[in-house]
Design a protein around this motif. Structure first.
Motif, short mmCIF file in Angstrom:
data_model
loop_
_atom_site.label_atom_id
_atom_site.label_comp_id
_atom_site.label_asym_id
_atom_site.label_seq_id
_atom_site.Cartn_x
_atom_site.Cartn_y
_atom_site.Cartn_z
N LEU A 92 0.83 -1.07 0.06
CA LEU A 92 -0.02 -0.07 0.06
C LEU A 92 0.95 1.11 0.06
O LEU A 92 0.77 2.18 -0.56
N ARG A 93 2.08 1.19 0.64
CA ARG A 93 3.01 2.31 0.75
C ARG A 93 3.46 2.82 -0.63
O ARG A 93 3.50 3.98 -0.94
N HIS A 94 3.74 1.53 -1.13
CA HIS A 94 4.36 1.76 -2.49
C HIS A 94 3.37 2.43 -3.63
O HIS A 94 3.64 3.22 -4.51
N LEU A 95 2.24 1.85 -3.62
CA LEU A 95 1.04 2.35 -4.42
C LEU A 95 0.78 3.63 -4.05
O LEU A 95 0.74 4.59 -5.07
N MET A 96 0.82 4.13 -2.80
CA MET A 96 0.57 5.62 -2.33
C MET A 96 1.61 6.58 -2.87
O MET A 96 1.14 7.70 -3.18
N ARG A 97 2.77 6.15 -3.07
CA ARG A 97 3.84 6.92 -3.47
C ARG A 97 3.60 7.56 -4.82
O ARG A 97 4.11 8.78 -5.00
N ASP A 98 3.16 6.86 -5.94
CA ASP A 98 2.67 7.39 -7.12
C ASP A 98 1.38 8.18 -6.97
O ASP A 98 1.32 8.93 -8.06
N ARG A 99 0.59 8.11 -6.07
CA ARG A 99 -0.45 8.82 -5.79
C ARG A 99 -0.55 9.92 -5.13
O ARG A 99 -1.69 10.85 -4.99
N LEU A 100 0.57 10.18 -4.48
CA LEU A 100 0.79 11.29 -3.36
C LEU A 100 0.43 12.68 -3.84
O LEU A 100 -0.33 13.43 -3.27
N GLU A 101 0.82 12.88 -5.24
CA GLU A 101 0.72 14.04 -5.82
C GLU A 101 -1.04 14.58 -6.03
O GLU A 101 -1.03 15.79 -6.16
#
Length: 123
Positions: free
Chosen positions: A65-74
């Motif tokens: 989940l952390r890995h997926l959120m890294r790309d969606r943080l912006e």
């Protein structure tokens, strides 16, 4: 995910869960709220309970989940709080499914207006 964007304090988790909006999917539930400081970096936290699996499984789900959120943080507006809570099916879900359900939850939360009572301008 950058360290500055990770949620660590209990009151931040509570602010997103109790005072914000919620979007549920089969593998996860996302809670979205706003802080009083609208210029602060968005914060993201993760909740993975024992119902998901043993410690190894829970940590694997959290890392995914952390890995997926890294790309969606912006996508998150400044001053926002996001808590992603994993449901038991997240343990066996493929990354593509987790990504699709996370995107669907974020789309739903980010197009909603502010919940009633969440305004801080006194109106």
């Amino acid at each position: 995910m950058p360290s500055a964007s990770r949620m660590r304090r209990g009151d931040e988790f509570a602010g997103a869960i109790r005072g914000g909006s919620r979007a549920g999917r089969p593998t996860l539930v996302a809670h979205f709220g706003m802080r009083a400081d609208k210029d602060a970096l968005p914060l993201v936290g993760f909740v993975v309970s024992r119902a998901v699996g043993d410690a190894v499984t829970r940590n694997r789900v959290k890392r995914r989940l952390r890995h997926l959120m890294r790309d969606r943080l912006e996508r998150l507006p400044r001053g926002s709080l996001l808590v992603v809570r994993a449901n038991p099916p997240a343990a066996s879900a493929r990354s593509e499914r987790l990504a699709a359900e996370l995107d669907a939850a974020l789309d739903r939360l980010l197009r909603r207006p502010e919940p009633r009572g969440a305004r801080t301008d006194g109106r």
